[in-house]
Design a protein around this motif. Structure first.
Motif, mmCIF file in Angstrom:
data_model
loop_
_atom_site.group_PDB
_atom_site.id
_atom_site.type_symbol
_atom_site.label_atom_id
_atom_site.label_comp_id
_atom_site.label_asym_id
_atom_site.label_seq_id
_atom_site.Cartn_x
_atom_site.Cartn_y
_atom_site.Cartn_z
ATOM 1 N N CYS A 172 11.229 23.775 99.492
ATOM 2 C CA CYS A 172 13.184 22.525 100.776
ATOM 3 C C CYS A 172 13.470 23.566 98.869
ATOM 4 N N ALA A 173 14.974 23.429 99.130
ATOM 5 C CA ALA A 173 15.975 23.535 97.658
ATOM 6 C C ALA A 173 17.095 22.466 97.697
ATOM 7 N N GLY A 174 17.443 21.985 96.425
ATOM 8 C CA GLY A 174 18.144 20.752 96.134
ATOM 9 C C GLY A 174 19.392 21.290 95.336
ATOM 10 N N ALA A 175 20.849 20.548 95.497
ATOM 11 C CA ALA A 175 21.248 20.171 94.332
ATOM 12 C C ALA A 175 21.685 19.381 94.052
ATOM 13 N N PRO A 176 22.066 18.371 93.280
ATOM 14 C CA PRO A 176 23.386 17.057 93.261
ATOM 15 C C PRO A 176 24.927 17.765 93.976
ATOM 16 N N VAL A 177 25.399 16.301 94.177
ATOM 17 C CA VAL A 177 26.383 16.426 94.668
ATOM 18 C C VAL A 177 27.556 15.727 93.646
ATOM 19 N N PHE A 178 27.933 15.767 92.785
ATOM 20 C CA PHE A 178 28.825 14.974 91.660
ATOM 21 C C PHE A 178 30.038 14.441 92.413
ATOM 22 N N GLY A 179 30.668 13.205 92.154
ATOM 23 C CA GLY A 179 32.246 12.714 92.386
ATOM 24 C C GLY A 179 32.706 13.312 90.933
ATOM 25 N N PRO A 180 34.908 13.143 91.367
ATOM 26 C CA PRO A 180 35.161 13.366 90.476
ATOM 27 C C PRO A 180 35.404 12.754 89.184
ATOM 28 N N GLU A 181 34.786 12.182 89.458
ATOM 29 C CA GLU A 181 34.565 10.501 87.759
ATOM 30 C C GLU A 181 33.563 11.640 87.145
ATOM 31 N N GLY A 182 32.167 12.686 87.829
ATOM 32 C CA GLY A 182 31.342 12.945 87.119
ATOM 33 C C GLY A 182 30.485 12.444 87.589
ATOM 34 N N GLN A 183 30.153 11.352 88.448
ATOM 35 C CA GLN A 183 29.091 10.154 88.703
ATOM 36 C C GLN A 183 28.265 11.521 90.298
ATOM 37 N N CYS A 184 26.923 10.906 89.555
ATOM 38 C CA CYS A 184 26.097 12.093 90.653
ATOM 39 C C CYS A 184 26.319 10.662 92.566
ATOM 40 N N LEU A 185 26.378 11.231 93.327
ATOM 41 C CA LEU A 185 26.608 10.654 94.731
ATOM 42 C C LEU A 185 25.597 11.322 95.169
ATOM 43 N N GLY A 186 24.908 12.238 94.667
ATOM 44 C CA GLY A 186 24.299 12.121 95.824
ATOM 45 C C GLY A 186 23.340 13.880 96.225
ATOM 46 N N MET A 187 22.324 14.054 97.130
ATOM 47 C CA MET A 187 22.550 15.901 96.589
ATOM 48 C C MET A 187 22.239 16.088 98.463
ATOM 49 N N LEU A 188 22.554 17.538 98.483
ATOM 50 C CA LEU A 188 22.276 18.401 99.321
ATOM 51 C C LEU A 188 20.858 18.899 99.118
ATOM 52 N N ASP A 189 19.938 18.991 100.934
ATOM 53 C CA ASP A 189 18.727 19.626 100.246
ATOM 54 C C ASP A 189 18.316 20.678 102.292
ATOM 55 N N ILE A 190 18.428 21.868 101.154
ATOM 56 C CA ILE A 190 18.087 22.913 102.504
ATOM 57 C C ILE A 190 16.541 23.128 103.333
ATOM 58 N N THR A 191 15.780 21.954 103.653
ATOM 59 C CA THR A 191 14.199 22.040 104.424
ATOM 60 C C THR A 191 13.875 23.119 105.240
ATOM 61 N N GLY A 192 12.688 23.555 105.498
ATOM 62 C CA GLY A 192 11.520 24.568 106.247
ATOM 63 C C GLY A 192 10.133 23.499 106.605
#
Length: 384
Positions: A172-192
């Motif tokens: 799996c690969a992953g990266a965090p997703v940040f909101g407009p105010e710079g807060q971490c909202l969650g993450m995107l994951d690619i899994t096999g």
């Protein structure tokens, strides 16, 4: 953003080093240095699992949150889900043929959205490829999801690098997703599952996470959107910084690239930042440029003395006729430095950089030569 992982050795050698590191981990050596061939974030995640009393052979439950909690999470992150869906659809087009699928989680590691070829006949795929399952580090140990959320950066994780033996078939690969105010909202994951090692997917996950951030920002009601980059960099396309401003020039939000390009000062007492505290340029100049030449790049100076290039474009929250009033009565910045002082420093800097050439300084400031002369005359002390 740079990768959190150092340059990796060849795959075969790295797998040997990972196996040796796992043996060292299980030996219980405390405060040991990060072993060769293992990323620091990976070693830290293993150590947290060990500190929690877990062992690699333990059973993994793949528990799901309750329906009320899931509904609350989905409602709270509706903007994130809407921004993520079209990006995830394009991502599946790139990785689906390799039997990878995509997950979107919130900042707690709860899955909010699943897209791609989840094999319903494979219990390993069904265990994680469903909305509501808890894939946090607390829930499933070391994974791209838990690591990306803990480290706030992109990761790649392959098979035996997972803490639990039950996850050794996953990559799996992953990266965090940040909101407009710079807060971490969650993450995107690619899994096999049982797929060849593809560490390049780490960069793809990061790129798609940044695309989600851009969509989130553009969806905000805003009067002006600044597209920013270093001179020579792309404008009006991915990879640029974005700052959303309201009708008075106050900052509503920005993407990750913008936060890297434009260092933010300390938050003012009122909790709002004016664009003149970020950019060494009067708000009225940005307004005038957006009104007259929003498809033409303009140089934007920073208070550090560095310069960016920008496109200044109007947004959906702009009311008809608003620019006329804004240009006539620019708002002062909310910090300690008033607008007139800002303007004087900016003019002085531009004239010095132009070697005293007023025409060149005016062009760099986005002013007419006559306007710059008029403002220079205001700075001169009265005769006598």
């Amino acid at each position: 953003m740079t990768s959190l992982c150092p340059a990796a050795p060849p795959a075969g050698e790295r797998h040997v080093l990972v196996a040796q590191a796992r043996t060292q981990m299980l030996s219980g050596a405390e405060n040991a240095l990060v072993p060769q061939g293992v990323a620091g974030w990976l070693w830290r995640s293993w150590q947290r699992c060990m500190a929690g009393g877990r062992r690699p052979q333990d059973k993994v439950e793949f528990e799901a949150v309750g329906p009320h909690a899931l509904r609350h999470a989905q409602e709270r992150h509706q903007a994130l889900i809407q921004a993520a869906r079209p990006v995830m659809a394009q991502l599946v087009g790139a990785v689906g043929a390799m039997r990878y699928f995509c997950l979107l989680t919130d900042a707690a590691g709860t899955v909010l959205e699943v897209q791609g070829p989840v094999n319903r006949q494979d219990l390993r795929a069904l265990a994680i490829g469903r909305v509501g399952v808890d894939l946090s580090e607390h829930g499933v140990g070391t994974s791209a999801i838990g690591a990306a959320l803990a480290e706030q950066g992109p990761v790649w994780l392959h098979q035996r690098e997972h803490f639990f033996d039950a996850l050794r078939d996953y990559s799996c690969a992953g990266a965090p997703v940040f909101g407009p105010e710079g807060q971490c909202l969650g993450m995107l994951d690619i899994t096999g599952i049982e797929v060849p090692e593809r560490p390049e997917l780490q960069l793809l996950a990061l790129r798609c996470a940044r695309a989600m951030e851009d969509r989130l920002l553009r969806a905000m009601p805003h009067a002006v959107l600044l597209h920013l980059n270093w001179p020579g960099g792309p404008l009006g396309q991915e990879g640029e910084g974005l700052l959303a401003l309201d009708a008075e020039g106050y900052l509503l939000g920005g993407n990750t690239v913008a936060r890297q390009l434009v260092p933010r000062p300390l938050q003012p007492p009122g909790g709002r930042l004016h664009c003149q505290e970020l950019l060494a340029m009067p708000w009225s100049n940005l307004v005038d440029h957006a009104r007259r030449r929003q498809d033409e790049p303009v140089q934007v100076p920073l208070w550090s003395g560095l310069r960016l290039q920008a496109l200044v474009r109007t947004g959906p929250a702009l009311q008809p006729g608003l620019f006329q009033g804004l240009a006539a009565t620019p708002r002062p910045a909310s910090g300690a430095m008033p607008l007139r002082t800002n303007e004087q420093l900016l003019i002085q800097q531009a004239v010095q950089e132009a070697g005293g050439n007023i025409s060149l300084a005016a062009r760099n400031l986005g002013l007419s030569r006559a306007t710059l002369y008029r403002r220079l005359s205001r700075r001169r002390p009265p005769a006598g």
